[in-house]
Design a protein around this motif. Structure first.
Motif, PDB file in Angstrom:
ATOM      1  N   SER A  25     -13.889  17.201 -56.360  1.00  0.00           N
ATOM      2  CA  SER A  25     -14.733  18.331 -56.801  1.00  0.00           C
ATOM      3  C   SER A  25     -14.353  19.577 -56.014  1.00  0.00           C
ATOM      4  O   SER A  25     -15.144  20.083 -55.215  1.00  0.00           O
ATOM      5  CB  SER A  25     -16.213  18.019 -56.567  1.00  0.00           C
ATOM      6  OG  SER A  25     -16.571  16.788 -57.108  1.00  0.00           O
ATOM      7  N   PRO A  26     -13.132  20.086 -56.216  1.00  0.00           N
ATOM      8  CA  PRO A  26     -12.657  21.176 -55.351  1.00  0.00           C
ATOM      9  C   PRO A  26     -13.486  22.451 -55.435  1.00  0.00           C
ATOM     10  O   PRO A  26     -13.750  23.071 -54.401  1.00  0.00           O
ATOM     11  CB  PRO A  26     -11.219  21.405 -55.812  1.00  0.00           C
ATOM     12  CG  PRO A  26     -11.110  20.774 -57.155  1.00  0.00           C
ATOM     13  CD  PRO A  26     -12.136  19.684 -57.200  1.00  0.00           C
ATOM     14  N   VAL A  27     -13.898  22.842 -56.622  1.00  0.00           N
ATOM     15  CA  VAL A  27     -14.656  24.100 -56.722  1.00  0.00           C
ATOM     16  C   VAL A  27     -16.035  23.935 -56.083  1.00  0.00           C
ATOM     17  O   VAL A  27     -16.484  24.795 -55.319  1.00  0.00           O
ATOM     18  CB  VAL A  27     -14.758  24.579 -58.188  1.00  0.00           C
ATOM     19  CG1 VAL A  27     -15.673  25.784 -58.312  1.00  0.00           C
ATOM     20  CG2 VAL A  27     -13.368  24.929 -58.721  1.00  0.00           C
ATOM     21  N   GLN A  28     -16.678  22.830 -56.370  1.00  0.00           N
ATOM     22  CA  GLN A  28     -18.006  22.573 -55.797  1.00  0.00           C
ATOM     23  C   GLN A  28     -17.948  22.624 -54.263  1.00  0.00           C
ATOM     24  O   GLN A  28     -18.766  23.285 -53.627  1.00  0.00           O
ATOM     25  CB  GLN A  28     -18.500  21.202 -56.267  1.00  0.00           C
ATOM     26  CG  GLN A  28     -19.805  20.765 -55.649  1.00  0.00           C
ATOM     27  CD  GLN A  28     -20.119  19.289 -55.938  1.00  0.00           C
ATOM     28  OE1 GLN A  28     -19.565  18.701 -56.859  1.00  0.00           O
ATOM     29  NE2 GLN A  28     -20.991  18.712 -55.145  1.00  0.00           N
ATOM     30  N   HIS A  29     -16.970  21.946 -53.687  1.00  0.00           N
ATOM     31  CA  HIS A  29     -16.878  21.930 -52.234  1.00  0.00           C
ATOM     32  C   HIS A  29     -16.335  23.250 -51.689  1.00  0.00           C
ATOM     33  O   HIS A  29     -16.728  23.677 -50.606  1.00  0.00           O
ATOM     34  CB  HIS A  29     -16.044  20.731 -51.782  1.00  0.00           C
ATOM     35  CG  HIS A  29     -16.727  19.436 -52.081  1.00  0.00           C
ATOM     36  ND1 HIS A  29     -16.273  18.564 -53.037  1.00  0.00           N
ATOM     37  CD2 HIS A  29     -17.861  18.893 -51.604  1.00  0.00           C
ATOM     38  CE1 HIS A  29     -17.090  17.529 -53.117  1.00  0.00           C
ATOM     39  NE2 HIS A  29     -18.070  17.706 -52.260  1.00  0.00           N
ATOM     40  N   GLY A  30     -15.456  23.893 -52.436  1.00  0.00           N
ATOM     41  CA  GLY A  30     -14.973  25.205 -52.030  1.00  0.00           C
ATOM     42  C   GLY A  30     -16.092  26.237 -51.996  1.00  0.00           C
ATOM     43  O   GLY A  30     -16.109  27.122 -51.140  1.00  0.00           O
ATOM     44  N   LEU A  31     -17.044  26.108 -52.914  1.00  0.00           N
ATOM     45  CA  LEU A  31     -18.203  27.010 -52.901  1.00  0.00           C
ATOM     46  C   LEU A  31     -19.028  26.815 -51.631  1.00  0.00           C
ATOM     47  O   LEU A  31     -19.534  27.785 -51.055  1.00  0.00           O
ATOM     48  CB  LEU A  31     -19.081  26.790 -54.136  1.00  0.00           C
ATOM     49  CG  LEU A  31     -18.561  27.441 -55.422  1.00  0.00           C
ATOM     50  CD1 LEU A  31     -19.328  26.938 -56.641  1.00  0.00           C
ATOM     51  CD2 LEU A  31     -18.644  28.962 -55.337  1.00  0.00           C
ATOM     52  N   VAL A  32     -19.157  25.586 -51.175  1.00  0.00           N
ATOM     53  CA  VAL A  32     -19.864  25.319 -49.914  1.00  0.00           C
ATOM     54  C   VAL A  32     -19.126  26.010 -48.767  1.00  0.00           C
ATOM     55  O   VAL A  32     -19.738  26.680 -47.929  1.00  0.00           O
ATOM     56  CB  VAL A  32     -19.996  23.797 -49.663  1.00  0.00           C
ATOM     57  CG1 VAL A  32     -20.566  23.510 -48.273  1.00  0.00           C
ATOM     58  CG2 VAL A  32     -20.854  23.145 -50.743  1.00  0.00           C
ATOM     59  N   LEU A  33     -17.801  25.861 -48.748  1.00  0.00           N
ATOM     60  CA  LEU A  33     -16.988  26.469 -47.703  1.00  0.00           C
ATOM     61  C   LEU A  33     -17.165  27.990 -47.695  1.00  0.00           C
ATOM     62  O   LEU A  33     -17.440  28.583 -46.652  1.00  0.00           O
ATOM     63  CB  LEU A  33     -15.515  26.090 -47.930  1.00  0.00           C
ATOM     64  CG  LEU A  33     -14.490  26.446 -46.849  1.00  0.00           C
ATOM     65  CD1 LEU A  33     -13.263  25.566 -47.011  1.00  0.00           C
ATOM     66  CD2 LEU A  33     -14.083  27.888 -46.869  1.00  0.00           C
ATOM     67  N   PHE A  34     -17.014  28.628 -48.860  1.00  0.00           N
ATOM     68  CA  PHE A  34     -17.069  30.099 -48.891  1.00  0.00           C
ATOM     69  C   PHE A  34     -18.486  30.642 -48.741  1.00  0.00           C
ATOM     70  O   PHE A  34     -18.665  31.733 -48.196  1.00  0.00           O
ATOM     71  CB  PHE A  34     -16.388  30.642 -50.146  1.00  0.00           C
ATOM     72  CG  PHE A  34     -14.898  30.722 -49.981  1.00  0.00           C
ATOM     73  CD1 PHE A  34     -14.316  31.798 -49.335  1.00  0.00           C
ATOM     74  CD2 PHE A  34     -14.081  29.704 -50.438  1.00  0.00           C
ATOM     75  CE1 PHE A  34     -12.944  31.863 -49.145  1.00  0.00           C
ATOM     76  CE2 PHE A  34     -12.702  29.759 -50.256  1.00  0.00           C
ATOM     77  CZ  PHE A  34     -12.136  30.844 -49.610  1.00  0.00           C
TER      78      PHE A  34
END
Length: 161
Positions: A25-34
């Motif tokens: 889930s790259p976008v989902q987890h990337g949203l957490v990161l950003f």
């Protein structure tokens, strides 16, 4: 990869195992990161503009299709590093040019420590109890190696403006 302590076999295994849980889930987890990145350093928001449009808020930026593309690219870079754990030096030139691109748009080298904190935060949120001190150490070493390679993009530029 030059310098730094190499990753042990156990660390490489921990990184691969934990990334497998995140990479689906790259976008989902990337949203957490950003989201975490903008919480830690709201001054980074102006670096992200598309078609000369400045975002009024982190939420506006985080929902923009262009920014979601950026998140996908960031997650692909992490994926490439994980895929090349046995031979990180094969990514040297790619990371060097990525560093130059970030320098050209005004990213400061110091901002990468905040990105690193945000990456560890995202991993901790995603992995829960599986985010052990050993996992944190392994990811910190990998991230340090990636940033060191990207930093060469700054180091080779002339001083001053």
């Amino acid at each position: 990869m030059e310098g730094g302590m190499p990753l042990s076999g156990v660390q490489r295994a921990l990184i691969r195992e934990t990334w497998q849980r995140v990479s689906g889930s790259p976008v989902q987890h990337g949203l957490v990161l950003f989201t975490r990145l903008f919480d830690l350093d709201p001054d980074l928001l102006p670096l992200f503009q598309y078609n000369c449009k400045q975002f009024a808020s982190p939420q506006e930026c985080l929902s923009a299709p262009e920014f979601l593309d950026h998140i996908r690219k960031v997650m692909l870079v992490i994926d490439a590093a994980v895929s090349h754990l046995e031979d990180l030096s094969s990514l040297e030139e790619y990371l060097y040019s990525l560093g130059k691109k970030h320098q050209a748009v005004g990213v400061k080298v110091e901002s990468f420590s905040t990105v690193g904190e945000s990456l560890l935060y995202m991993l901790e949120k995603c992995l829960g109890t599986a985010f052990s001190p050993d996992v944190q150490e392994a990811w910190s070493r990998l991230y340090g190696a990636v940033v060191k390679a990207m930093q060469r993009g700054w180091d080779t530029l002339p001083e001053g403006d």
